[in-house]
Design a protein around this motif. Structure first.
Motif, short mmCIF file in Angstrom:
data_model
loop_
_atom_site.label_atom_id
_atom_site.label_comp_id
_atom_site.label_asym_id
_atom_site.label_seq_id
_atom_site.Cartn_x
_atom_site.Cartn_y
_atom_site.Cartn_z
N ALA A 160 -7.40 7.33 3.46
CA ALA A 160 -8.48 6.36 3.61
C ALA A 160 -9.50 6.84 4.64
N SER A 161 -10.74 6.40 4.45
CA SER A 161 -11.82 6.70 5.40
C SER A 161 -12.72 5.47 5.50
N GLY A 162 -13.71 5.52 6.39
CA GLY A 162 -14.59 4.39 6.57
C GLY A 162 -13.84 3.17 7.07
N ALA A 163 -14.37 1.99 6.80
CA ALA A 163 -13.74 0.75 7.26
C ALA A 163 -12.35 0.58 6.69
N LEU A 164 -12.11 1.16 5.52
CA LEU A 164 -10.82 1.00 4.87
C LEU A 164 -9.68 1.63 5.68
N ALA A 165 -9.99 2.64 6.49
CA ALA A 165 -8.96 3.32 7.27
C ALA A 165 -8.31 2.40 8.29
N SER A 166 -9.00 1.33 8.71
CA SER A 166 -8.42 0.40 9.67
C SER A 166 -7.52 -0.62 8.99
N ILE A 167 -7.50 -0.62 7.66
CA ILE A 167 -6.61 -1.52 6.92
C ILE A 167 -5.36 -0.78 6.46
N HIS A 168 -5.56 0.37 5.84
CA HIS A 168 -4.45 1.11 5.24
C HIS A 168 -4.73 2.59 5.31
N GLU A 169 -3.69 3.38 5.36
CA GLU A 169 -3.86 4.83 5.48
C GLU A 169 -4.26 5.51 4.18
N ARG A 170 -4.09 4.82 3.05
CA ARG A 170 -4.43 5.38 1.75
C ARG A 170 -5.49 4.52 1.08
N MET A 171 -6.22 5.11 0.12
CA MET A 171 -7.18 4.38 -0.69
C MET A 171 -7.21 4.98 -2.09
N PRO A 172 -7.57 4.19 -3.10
CA PRO A 172 -7.68 4.75 -4.45
C PRO A 172 -8.87 5.70 -4.55
N VAL A 173 -8.73 6.70 -5.39
CA VAL A 173 -9.83 7.62 -5.66
C VAL A 173 -10.80 6.96 -6.63
N VAL A 174 -12.08 6.91 -6.25
CA VAL A 174 -13.12 6.36 -7.11
C VAL A 174 -14.01 7.50 -7.59
N ILE A 175 -14.25 7.56 -8.88
CA ILE A 175 -15.10 8.60 -9.46
C ILE A 175 -16.52 8.07 -9.59
N HIS A 176 -17.47 8.77 -9.00
CA HIS A 176 -18.87 8.38 -9.08
C HIS A 176 -19.32 8.35 -10.54
N SER A 177 -20.21 7.43 -10.88
CA SER A 177 -20.65 7.31 -12.28
C SER A 177 -21.26 8.60 -12.81
N ASP A 178 -21.90 9.38 -11.94
CA ASP A 178 -22.47 10.66 -12.39
C ASP A 178 -21.40 11.67 -12.77
N ASP A 179 -20.17 11.44 -12.34
CA ASP A 179 -19.08 12.39 -12.57
C ASP A 179 -18.10 11.94 -13.65
N HIS A 180 -18.38 10.81 -14.30
CA HIS A 180 -17.44 10.31 -15.30
C HIS A 180 -17.21 11.32 -16.42
N ASP A 181 -18.27 11.91 -16.93
CA ASP A 181 -18.12 12.87 -18.03
C ASP A 181 -17.29 14.07 -17.61
N ALA A 182 -17.54 14.58 -16.42
CA ALA A 182 -16.80 15.75 -15.95
C ALA A 182 -15.33 15.42 -15.75
N TRP A 183 -15.03 14.25 -15.19
CA TRP A 183 -13.63 13.89 -14.97
C TRP A 183 -12.89 13.77 -16.31
N LEU A 184 -13.54 13.24 -17.31
CA LEU A 184 -12.90 13.06 -18.61
C LEU A 184 -12.85 14.33 -19.44
N ASN A 185 -13.62 15.34 -19.06
CA ASN A 185 -13.73 16.57 -19.86
C ASN A 185 -12.59 17.53 -19.52
N CYS A 186 -11.42 17.25 -20.07
CA CYS A 186 -10.24 18.07 -19.78
C CYS A 186 -10.28 19.42 -20.49
N ARG A 187 -11.13 19.54 -21.49
CA ARG A 187 -11.22 20.81 -22.22
C ARG A 187 -11.93 21.87 -21.39
N GLU A 188 -12.99 21.50 -20.68
CA GLU A 188 -13.82 22.48 -19.98
C GLU A 188 -13.71 22.43 -18.46
N ILE A 189 -13.22 21.32 -17.91
CA ILE A 189 -13.10 21.18 -16.45
C ILE A 189 -11.63 21.23 -16.08
#
Length: 252
Positions: A160-189
Motif C-alpha cells: 500500500a501507498s498514499g493514505a491507504l498505507a495508514s490503513i493496511h499494508e496491502r492494496m489491490p492492484v488497479v489497472i489504469h484505463s489506458d492500460d486495459h488493452d495491454a493488460w488483457l493482451n496475453c498474446r503479445e504482452i
C-alpha cells in the motif's frame, strides 16, 4: 489485501467503460466476499473490423482461483488474492498470469485498520471522481474429476501507498484505463511487461471513509453499510511517496 469490494455502477455504465458489446443486467452489490461470483472482463484474440480494437467479453466467475493442477478441493486454500511481487513465480498463479489475465470491475472496496487491542475499524475506499475502476485479475478454469468446470479468478495486490498505507499494508492492484488493452493482451504482452502496468497507480487515487462494522458480516448487503460513522474522521494523505510506475446471489 482485498477481501471485500463493491460493484454498484449501472450495467450500462460498466458496458460502456469496458467496451463490452452487451452485458446481462445485474443488481448493485455492496459487500462482495471471497467464494461469491464476481464479474470479470476478458480480452479476445480477434480485432473488431470497425475499430481495430480487440474484442472483450464479460463473465461471472468464482472469487477464489483454483489452479488447473488441483485434484481435490478438500483442504485447498481459498486463493482470492495474489501478491504482485511473487505472482509470476508461484506455481498456483504463473500460468494464469501468462495466459489468462482479466479485469475485475469495481466501484469500491473495504479495508480494516488495526490499532493495538482496539477493534479493527473498517474503511470504504473509492476512486476519486470515478464511478468504477478495474482491479488486475487472473483467471483459471478448473476441471473437476467428475468433468464439470468452474471458472475462477483472483485479484492482484501490492504494498500500500498514499493514505491507504495508514490503513493496511496491502492494496489491490488497479489497472489504469489506458492500460486495459495491454493488460488483457496475453498474446503479445508477456508477464514482465504486464507487471509494469501494475505499478502505475498508488493508494493516492483512493478516498477513504470510515464505516460501520456491519460490513464485517456478508449477510449485510445494503447501501447503508457504506455510510460514514461518527467519531472517525476520513484519513488525510500519507506523507510517504505517492503513486507508482439473503446473501448475495451465489453460483457455488
Amino acid at each position: 489485501m482485498c477481501g471485500r469490494f463493491t460493484l454498484t455502477a449501472a450495467p450500462e455504465a460498466i458496458a460502456a467503460m469496458f467496451r463490452l458489446g452487451s452485458i446481462d443486467p445485474f443488481p448493485p452489490r455492496y459487500n462482495i466476499a471471497p467464494s461469491q461470483p464476481i464479474l470479470i472482463v476478458i480480452g479476445g484474440a480477434d480485432e473488431r473490423p470497425d475499430t481495430g480494437l480487440r474484442q472483450r467479453s464479460a463473465m461471472l466467475v468464482r472469487w477464489g482461483l483454483i489452479p488447473g493442477w488441483v485434484k481435490d478441493l478438500k483442504g485447498f486454500p481459498l486463493l482470492f488474492n495474489a501478491r504482485s511481487e511473487t505472482v509470476a513465480e508461484k506455481n498456483a498463479f504463473r500460468a494464469a498470469l501468462r495466459y489468462r489475465r482479466c479485469l475485475v470491475p469495481a466501484s469500491g472496496f473495504y479495508e480494516w485498520r488495526r490499532r493495538g487491542e482496539a477493534k479493527p475499524q473498517p474503511y470504504f475506499l473509492t476512486s476519486r471522481g470515478e464511478a468504477a475502476f478495474a482491479f488486475a485479475g487472473i483467471e483459471e478454469t478448473w476441471l473437476s474429476p467428475d468433468g464439470s468446470e468452474i471458472d475462477t479468478a483472483a485479484i492482484l495486490t501490492k504494498p500500500a501507498s498514499g493514505a491507504l498505507a495508514s490503513i493496511h499494508e496491502r492494496m489491490p492492484v488497479v489497472i489504469h484505463s489506458d492500460d486495459h488493452d495491454a493488460w488483457l493482451n496475453c498474446r503479445e504482452i508477456d508477464p514482465a511487461a504486464a507487471m509494469t502496468l501494475a505499478r502505475r497507480l498508488g493508494g493516492d487515487v483512493f478516498e477513504a471513509v470510515p464505516v460501520s462494522d456491519r460490513v464485517n458480516s456478508v449477510a449485510n448487503i445494503g447501501p447503508d453499510i457504506q455510510e460514514a460513522v461518527a467519531g472517525e474522521a476520513p484519513l488525510a494523505e500519507s506523507p510517504q511517496p505517492q503513486g507508482e510506475d439473503g446473501a448475495q446471489f451465489r453460483l457455488f
